[in-house]
Every structure is written in structure tokens, then in C-alpha cells.
Design a protein around this motif. Structure first.
Motif, mmCIF file in Angstrom:
data_model
loop_
_atom_site.group_PDB
_atom_site.id
_atom_site.type_symbol
_atom_site.label_atom_id
_atom_site.label_comp_id
_atom_site.label_asym_id
_atom_site.label_seq_id
_atom_site.Cartn_x
_atom_site.Cartn_y
_atom_site.Cartn_z
ATOM 1 N N PRO A 93 0.817 -1.216 0.000
ATOM 2 C CA PRO A 93 0.000 0.000 0.000
ATOM 3 C C PRO A 93 0.854 1.271 0.000
ATOM 4 O O PRO A 93 0.531 2.232 -0.701
ATOM 5 C CB PRO A 93 -0.802 -0.131 1.304
ATOM 6 C CG PRO A 93 -0.894 -1.609 1.525
ATOM 7 C CD PRO A 93 0.416 -2.155 1.063
ATOM 8 N N ALA A 94 1.956 1.273 0.764
ATOM 9 C CA ALA A 94 2.824 2.458 0.830
ATOM 10 C C ALA A 94 3.494 2.710 -0.515
ATOM 11 O O ALA A 94 3.553 3.852 -1.003
ATOM 12 C CB ALA A 94 3.876 2.275 1.916
ATOM 13 N N ARG A 95 3.981 1.630 -1.123
ATOM 14 C CA ARG A 95 4.639 1.767 -2.433
ATOM 15 C C ARG A 95 3.647 2.237 -3.478
ATOM 16 O O ARG A 95 3.954 3.105 -4.312
ATOM 17 C CB ARG A 95 5.266 0.427 -2.804
ATOM 18 C CG ARG A 95 5.799 0.346 -4.236
ATOM 19 C CD ARG A 95 4.746 -0.287 -5.133
ATOM 20 N NE ARG A 95 5.299 -0.798 -6.371
ATOM 21 C CZ ARG A 95 4.581 -1.322 -7.327
ATOM 22 N NH1 ARG A 95 3.271 -1.432 -7.191
ATOM 23 N NH2 ARG A 95 5.148 -1.774 -8.428
ATOM 24 N N ASN A 96 2.428 1.695 -3.477
ATOM 25 C CA ASN A 96 1.410 2.078 -4.448
ATOM 26 C C ASN A 96 1.012 3.544 -4.289
ATOM 27 O O ASN A 96 0.778 4.252 -5.278
ATOM 28 C CB ASN A 96 0.182 1.184 -4.321
ATOM 29 C CG ASN A 96 0.473 -0.242 -4.745
ATOM 30 O OD1 ASN A 96 1.476 -0.513 -5.414
ATOM 31 N ND2 ASN A 96 -0.396 -1.171 -4.354
ATOM 32 N N GLU A 97 0.959 3.999 -3.034
ATOM 33 C CA GLU A 97 0.630 5.401 -2.767
ATOM 34 C C GLU A 97 1.717 6.325 -3.321
ATOM 35 O O GLU A 97 1.422 7.344 -3.953
ATOM 36 C CB GLU A 97 0.480 5.619 -1.259
ATOM 37 C CG GLU A 97 0.092 7.051 -0.898
ATOM 38 C CD GLU A 97 -0.042 7.245 0.600
ATOM 39 O OE1 GLU A 97 -0.187 8.410 1.041
ATOM 40 O OE2 GLU A 97 0.007 6.237 1.346
#
Length: 261
Positions: free
Chosen positions: A188-192
Motif C-alpha cells: 500500500p505504501a509503495r502504491n501510494e
């Protein structure tokens, strides 16, 4: 002359002082003119910019610099690096030669050498936008330090806000950051982060086009933007861009000679 220039308010007087400084050709004069180029007074900025250009023409290394630029246009990057080197041997503080040799080194995938050129250029001329975006690109490409690259880019953004070449090259930096992030494990952090920086890339690219960048040939081939192509945002941007672009913009990065860059 420097003290007199600081005190002078009469346009004719400070203009004469600025050109007199340029005629000395000294490192101190060059540094003073670079400082004046960022003056809040538009007239002083313009006169200082012209004076710096005149100083460059009179540099003992200008002939080699001119030859190097011609070689870059022919994509003869190795030969260009050699000519930039001869220019810098004759005039070690020719900051533009450092910035442009750095770009040529990047085409040769010599990122460490390119980074050193950009760093030295920024020491001599902190306002050189090519060296700023070039250094940011080398941080991403050679060291994977994309967070540091973004920090440096954003710290210098305000100074170059009116420069469409800077806006285009800033999009290239974000394009490389997006490319880097796509190789990291999904989370989720990378996608954000990926979404955020892709949006930044498109915002800079759109702004560069709105401000006058018209080299669609470069934009469509530039590998720094490869991570953006094939997306809905890219297709929409091309639809909104005039089909008859302006002349090739000087100073923007060119597509590399090899696929790796």
C-alpha cells in the motif's frame, strides 16, 4: 567595481559596471554576475545574463565548447566529452561545459562521472537548472536515492518555476522515480508513492507544454519518460497537445544513444 555596483542605482552606471566586470573575465566577476542574474530587479537580471553570455564567448575554452555542442547534436557523445574536457582544461570554471559534459556522460551511462560534473557545476553556479535536474537523475539512476533526488529537485523548484526546460526535466526525474518504484515489491505504501509521483511527473510535463515546450519528438522518445507512456494520462496529454509543435527546445535532455539510459 563590485563595491561600486552594490551602491549604484543609476541604470547607465550599473550597466557599464556590469559589462566592465564581464570584461575582466575573473572568477570573482563571474560569481558576482551569477548572483546578479538572480536579482529581484528584472533589468539587472537581463543585463547580467547578457554579460555572462559575453564572458562565455570570450572564454579561452569557448571554441572547444562550441565543437562539443555540435558533436552532441550528432550524438557523438564520447567525442563531445573530450571536447568539453579541453574546454574545461582551458577554463576550469566554465560551468555550462560541466553541466553539458554531465549530460553527455549520462548518454554514455557514466553516471558517477556525470554526477561529479553536475555537482561541480552547482558549486560554481547554483542556479544552473540543467545541473540540478541532471544531478537528481544520476541520484536515481546510479544510486537509487530517489527520495534525496526529489528533495533536491523540490528545493530548487521555485528558482526555476518560469523555465519550461526545467519543468520538462523535472518530469524526467519523476519519470525515473516512477520507474524505480515499479521495481519494488508491491505494498500500500509503495502504491501510494507510485501514484503520487506519477501525478507529479504528468503535472510537470503538462506545465512544460503549457509554457512553451514543443519538442514532441523528444517527448515521445525520451527514455526518462518511458514509465509514463502507455497510460491513460499520457494519451490524454497527447490529445491536448498541438499537433504542430514548436522548434526543438535547446537545453532539454535528448534521448540516449543506448537503451539503458
Amino acid at each position: 567595481m563590485l563595491k561600486a555596483l552594490e551602491k549604484s542605482q543609476e541604470p547607465n552606471a550599473w550597466q557599464q559596471l556590469i559589462y566592465a566586470l564581464a570584461n575582466t573575465g575573473s572568477p570573482k566577476a563571474r560569481a558576482a554576475l551569477q548572483k546578479l542574474r538572480n536579482s529581484p530587479d528584472e533589468n539587472r537580471r537581463n543585463v547580467a545574463t547578457n554579460a555572462l553570455q559575453n564572458m562565455r564567448y570570450r572564454s579561452p575554452g569557448f571554441h572547444h565548447y562550441n565543437m562539443a555542442q555540435a558533436l552532441v547534436r550528432e550524438k557523438k557523445y564520447k567525442e563531445a566529452v573530450e571536447q568539453f574536457g579541453l574546454c574545461l582544461t582551458m577554463d576550469p570554471e566554465f560551468s555550462d561545459a560541466l553541466a553539458e559534459r554531465g549530460l553527455a556522460q549520462m548518454h554514455l551511462e557514466k553516471y558517477a562521472e556525470a554526477g561529479a560534473d553536475f555537482h561541480r557545476c552547482l558549486e560554481l553556479d547554483p542556479a544552473n537548472h540543467l545541473a540540478l535536474t541532471g544531478e537528481c537523475l544520476t541520484l536515481v539512476l546510479s544510486e537509487g536515492k530517489w527520495e534525496e533526488a526529489i528533495r533536491k529537485l523540490e528545493e530548487g523548484r521555485e528558482q526555476h518555476a518560469a523555465n519550461f526546460i526545467f519543468q520538462y526535466n523535472a518530469a524526467c526525474v519523476y519519470g525515473r522515480v516512477v520507474e524505480r518504484l515499479t521495481k519494488e515489491p508491491e505494498s500500500p505504501a509503495r502504491n501510494e508513492q507510485l501514484t503520487k509521483h506519477r501525478q507529479k511527473a504528468f503535472a510537470d510535463l503538462k506545465k512544460s507544454l503549457e509554457m512553451g515546450f514543443g519538442d514532441l519528438e523528444l517527448m515521445k522518445a525520451d527514455s526518462d519518460l518511458a514509465s509514463l507512456r502507455g497510460t491513460a494520462e499520457w494519451d490524454e496529454l497527447l490529445k491536448q497537445t498541438p499537433s504542430n509543435p514548436g522548434p526543438r527546445a535547446p537545453g532539454a535532455r535528448r534521448p540516449p544513444a543506448t537503451p539503458g539510459n
